[in-house]
Design a protein around this motif. Sequence first.
Motif, PDB file in Angstrom:
ATOM      1  N   GLN A  76       0.838  -1.198   0.000  1.00 38.85           N
ATOM      2  CA  GLN A  76       0.000   0.000   0.000  1.00 38.85           C
ATOM      3  C   GLN A  76       0.871   1.247   0.000  1.00 38.85           C
ATOM      4  O   GLN A  76       1.782   1.374   0.808  1.00 38.85           O
ATOM      5  CB  GLN A  76      -0.909   0.023   1.233  1.00 38.85           C
ATOM      6  CG  GLN A  76      -1.954  -1.069   1.229  1.00 38.85           C
ATOM      7  CD  GLN A  76      -3.059  -0.838   2.249  1.00 38.85           C
ATOM      8  OE1 GLN A  76      -3.312   0.293   2.675  1.00 38.85           O
ATOM      9  NE2 GLN A  76      -3.709  -1.919   2.641  1.00 38.85           N
ATOM     10  N   LEU A 126       5.792   2.602   0.886  1.00 35.80           N
ATOM     11  CA  LEU A 126       5.127   1.694   1.827  1.00 35.80           C
ATOM     12  C   LEU A 126       5.388   2.148   3.263  1.00 35.80           C
ATOM     13  O   LEU A 126       4.489   2.200   4.103  1.00 35.80           O
ATOM     14  CB  LEU A 126       5.642   0.252   1.646  1.00 35.80           C
ATOM     15  CG  LEU A 126       5.034  -0.610   0.540  1.00 35.80           C
ATOM     16  CD1 LEU A 126       5.153   0.005  -0.836  1.00 35.80           C
ATOM     17  CD2 LEU A 126       5.666  -1.998   0.545  1.00 35.80           C
ATOM     18  N   TRP A 144       3.535   5.330   4.651  1.00 31.52           N
ATOM     19  CA  TRP A 144       2.091   5.138   4.904  1.00 31.52           C
ATOM     20  C   TRP A 144       1.843   4.244   6.119  1.00 31.52           C
ATOM     21  O   TRP A 144       0.909   4.458   6.882  1.00 31.52           O
ATOM     22  CB  TRP A 144       1.464   4.553   3.637  1.00 31.52           C
ATOM     23  CG  TRP A 144       0.037   4.077   3.713  1.00 31.52           C
ATOM     24  CD1 TRP A 144      -0.428   2.851   3.362  1.00 31.52           C
ATOM     25  CD2 TRP A 144      -1.134   4.813   4.125  1.00 31.52           C
ATOM     26  NE1 TRP A 144      -1.783   2.760   3.540  1.00 31.52           N
ATOM     27  CE2 TRP A 144      -2.246   3.953   4.011  1.00 31.52           C
ATOM     28  CE3 TRP A 144      -1.333   6.114   4.608  1.00 31.52           C
ATOM     29  CZ2 TRP A 144      -3.543   4.343   4.344  1.00 31.52           C
ATOM     30  CZ3 TRP A 144      -2.637   6.504   4.945  1.00 31.52           C
ATOM     31  CH2 TRP A 144      -3.712   5.630   4.816  1.00 31.52           C
ATOM     32  N   GLU A 145       2.693   3.253   6.315  1.00 39.59           N
ATOM     33  CA  GLU A 145       2.412   2.243   7.339  1.00 39.59           C
ATOM     34  C   GLU A 145       2.989   2.556   8.713  1.00 39.59           C
ATOM     35  O   GLU A 145       2.576   1.953   9.699  1.00 39.59           O
ATOM     36  CB  GLU A 145       2.986   0.894   6.905  1.00 39.59           C
ATOM     37  CG  GLU A 145       4.507   0.832   7.064  1.00 39.59           C
ATOM     38  CD  GLU A 145       5.151  -0.479   6.713  1.00 39.59           C
ATOM     39  OE1 GLU A 145       4.452  -1.447   6.397  1.00 39.59           O
ATOM     40  OE2 GLU A 145       6.409  -0.512   6.720  1.00 39.59           O
ATOM     41  N   TYR A 146       4.000   3.438   8.810  1.00 39.33           N
ATOM     42  CA  TYR A 146       4.899   3.389   9.972  1.00 39.33           C
ATOM     43  C   TYR A 146       4.360   4.016  11.261  1.00 39.33           C
ATOM     44  O   TYR A 146       4.993   3.868  12.319  1.00 39.33           O
ATOM     45  CB  TYR A 146       6.271   3.980   9.622  1.00 39.33           C
ATOM     46  CG  TYR A 146       6.410   5.461   9.845  1.00 39.33           C
ATOM     47  CD1 TYR A 146       5.829   6.368   8.974  1.00 39.33           C
ATOM     48  CD2 TYR A 146       7.115   5.957  10.930  1.00 39.33           C
ATOM     49  CE1 TYR A 146       5.959   7.711   9.176  1.00 39.33           C
ATOM     50  CE2 TYR A 146       7.251   7.301  11.141  1.00 39.33           C
ATOM     51  CZ  TYR A 146       6.671   8.178  10.262  1.00 39.33           C
ATOM     52  OH  TYR A 146       6.787   9.523  10.470  1.00 39.33           O
ATOM     53  N   ASN A 154      -4.000   5.312   8.487  1.00 32.75           N
ATOM     54  CA  ASN A 154      -3.790   4.020   7.831  1.00 32.75           C
ATOM     55  C   ASN A 154      -4.574   2.872   8.483  1.00 32.75           C
ATOM     56  O   ASN A 154      -4.709   1.802   7.889  1.00 32.75           O
ATOM     57  CB  ASN A 154      -2.290   3.674   7.828  1.00 32.75           C
ATOM     58  CG  ASN A 154      -1.679   3.624   9.227  1.00 32.75           C
ATOM     59  OD1 ASN A 154      -2.393   3.546  10.228  1.00 32.75           O
ATOM     60  ND2 ASN A 154      -0.360   3.681   9.307  1.00 32.75           N
ATOM     61  N   LEU A 186      -5.108  -1.077   6.510  1.00 34.66           N
ATOM     62  CA  LEU A 186      -4.181  -2.214   6.608  1.00 34.66           C
ATOM     63  C   LEU A 186      -4.055  -2.642   8.067  1.00 34.66           C
ATOM     64  O   LEU A 186      -4.200  -1.828   8.976  1.00 34.66           O
ATOM     65  CB  LEU A 186      -2.816  -1.864   6.010  1.00 34.66           C
ATOM     66  CG  LEU A 186      -2.047  -0.645   6.545  1.00 34.66           C
ATOM     67  CD1 LEU A 186      -1.224  -1.012   7.771  1.00 34.66           C
ATOM     68  CD2 LEU A 186      -1.111  -0.119   5.465  1.00 34.66           C
ATOM     69  N   VAL A 234      -2.135  -2.921  10.918  1.00 34.39           N
ATOM     70  CA  VAL A 234      -0.851  -2.388  11.390  1.00 34.39           C
ATOM     71  C   VAL A 234      -0.186  -3.442  12.291  1.00 34.39           C
ATOM     72  O   VAL A 234      -0.847  -4.069  13.111  1.00 34.39           O
ATOM     73  CB  VAL A 234      -1.077  -1.082  12.170  1.00 34.39           C
ATOM     74  CG1 VAL A 234       0.191  -0.636  12.879  1.00 34.39           C
ATOM     75  CG2 VAL A 234      -1.575   0.020  11.232  1.00 34.39           C
ATOM     76  N   HIS A 275      -1.366  -9.745   4.618  1.00 34.92           N
ATOM     77  CA  HIS A 275      -0.650  -8.465   4.648  1.00 34.92           C
ATOM     78  C   HIS A 275       0.839  -8.675   4.930  1.00 34.92           C
ATOM     79  O   HIS A 275       1.696  -8.091   4.265  1.00 34.92           O
ATOM     80  CB  HIS A 275      -1.265  -7.549   5.698  1.00 34.92           C
ATOM     81  CG  HIS A 275      -0.650  -6.187   5.716  1.00 34.92           C
ATOM     82  ND1 HIS A 275      -0.768  -5.301   4.657  1.00 34.92           N
ATOM     83  CD2 HIS A 275       0.113  -5.545   6.639  1.00 34.92           C
ATOM     84  CE1 HIS A 275      -0.103  -4.193   4.934  1.00 34.92           C
ATOM     85  NE2 HIS A 275       0.445  -4.317   6.136  1.00 34.92           N
TER      86      HIS A 275
END
Lengths: 391, 391
Positions: free
Chosen positions: A159, A219, A222-224, B131, B135, B137, B305
């Motif tokens: 993502q 990636l 966006w995810e961290y 986010n 997703l 996390v 994921h």
Amino acid sequence: MTVIRVPDGSPFGHDNLPYGVFSRPGEAPRAGVRLGDSVVDLAILLGDDVFAASSLNPFLAQGRARWTEVRARIGELVAGDVPDQAVHPVAQVELHLPVEVADYVDFYASEHHASNLGRLFRPDSEPLMPNWKHLPVGYHGRAGTVVVSGTDIVRPCGQRKAPDETAPTYGPSRRLDIEAELGFVVGTGSPLGSRIGVGEFDEHVFGAVLVNDWSARDLQAWEYVPLGPHLGKSFATSISPWVVPMDALAAARVPLPGQDPEPLPYLRGGQWGLDIDLAVEWNGEVVARPPYREMYWSPAQMLAHLTVNGASARTGDLFASGTISGPEKEQRGAFIELTWGGREPVVVKGEERTFLADGDEVTITATAPGANGGRIGFGEVTGTIRPAAGD
Amino acid sequence: MTVIRVPDGSPFGHDNLPYGVFSRPGEAPRAGVRLGDSVVDLAILLGDDVFAASSLNPFLAQGRARWTEVRARIGELVAGDVPDQAVHPVAQVELHLPVEVADYVDFYASEHHASNLGRLFRPDSEPLMPNWKHLPVGYHGRAGTVVVSGTDIVRPCGQRKAPDETAPTYGPSRRLDIEAELGFVVGTGSPLGSRIGVGEFDEHVFGAVLVNDWSARDLQAWEYVPLGPHLGKSFATSISPWVVPMDALAAARVPLPGQDPEPLPYLRGGQWGLDIDLAVEWNGEVVARPPYREMYWSPAQMLAHLTVNGASARTGDLFASGTISGPEKEQRGAFIELTWGGREPVVVKGEERTFLADGDEVTITATAPGANGGRIGFGEVTGTIRPAAGD
């Protein structure tokens, strides 16, 4: 019997003797030591089956006294006649992951890197978080995806959401990057509920490798939050095949650049760095020369912090420094810093480049002062980007 | 020969048959299955040395078809006469870590927990990050400090800084907490560069365990930006000794509460949850009953994921759900939520309590609907807090 010739100026001279795991065609992997352009089969040289294993772990678990003794004995033996069947040209063997990695922790020990990333990821905030100068910030990475140099890197999917997009999309990373790092291999661990003090580093840490902590910046961005990097890093981390013993790096020890404020007592002492010069080649052209001596936190401080809460350590634990960046632009060990988030391309082989394209190859090399007045080498960690897997 | 009697209402009936690793005094650990109050030695029962190993990993690596076959065969055999020497009272054996943990990933899949933690850790921001609904996390934890239920938990030391303090101090955690979670054990992995789709969960995941992800909230709050939790979690993670096969949980599958927005295509499908009721006992008194059925992200989505970027998975990988919290206060699976950051103490055995004191014992249990119309049990994950180690 053979006398191993070491080419003049070889970074793999008698003062280096790094350990690795190699195999000949059709044979099982086993431990070797590198001298010049040769690999010496240690099970044969020393007549010890601990080196017939497919990783260095059984040897590492034997501890500091044994490491010192074996290094001295290898040094004596390779200075004389060596049995023919113990010597192989390095070009004729395959090199494997030298260590079965137990836990992998990645630190963030360069002030220049952390400040640059802070400016790029959080442009409206102070670049360094309030904790950064009080403790070596780090996180656990994926041990199962630590691969040996030469392993192809498949572009990860995941993502991504650019700041101007309203929702994330799925697809191959568009901002694939590197992180040039140094990694430390734990030889003997520590039990649960105990800790490894800053002064006990030498007893526990066997040696060092080069690390490329491949990073998908889109990636990651966006995810961290709030639990840190995950998919943006976990697809692959490459390490060099040769583990340079800490004993070979004695001449490279230097004072740290300086720590202010003074750290808490459990992080005092062990404040030595390493005078290691790295070079990052992008498709064969050197684009950065990160200096390890500029790192803020020391390897001994990282290990002391890692275990101060009583976490056990194990043979094969790998902890890495985080990206090595110096104060100068050409000393930055990640492309996101070097190109300032992609806004200031660098010229590689005459082309303007920002992040990695399929087919690109990145090779990180390093040298350090050796005991004999010359330079010793880490060899290289290299990888080529392959296109994303289809669905 | 023996017929194993199962007490009426036992959560370890013929429809459960969880796997573990046990030892008798002076003997090496080996695999067993639990029935009623007995442990059945599988190497003897099945005449297969894969169960004479000290972990379930060799069996797990054999894959789904074999797991199904073995479960059916055990079911047949334990319904009849069993050799005396294969049956031991569970009270007379020692239980060990059932799985050699490869990589450990902890998710954050409860909307109620993530919202509560967001409010407590970042009171001035939106509780859920942008986010969170796109997703699952998660982050990597320390595999080497996953311990079996019953292992004492030494209070961790580290850096703490309260919001009203100007600099961090070092010392034992003052806000030691639990996280009640469910963990999933990967049996067969996937190679680097590939992925495990949401529909492929059953092929890869062997079973589930209870997890207590002990958390030092003061260490965590100070260290976790920007790279996530590290020392605040890495000192110990306890798991239950019995791995309940996914096959035993077939009757517990339920639809998820609902996902809005619809997730990206790689996370669609596999949107089933599990109707598992947990109970958290603090010094023997139940203080919370977290419902797994309230989780936002499904186990299949977590695994999809985890590997969508091409990260390989290995036999023994453990991924956990993150704290299980329901919408009601008494359904919260962490004390920081239950006591709202320590500001609203709970009464335990007549005393007002917030975080864990030395000597406290926490036990998490769980049951789920079984195939025979009753309940099957996970057993328990328990641990007692010991004082911080001296310097």
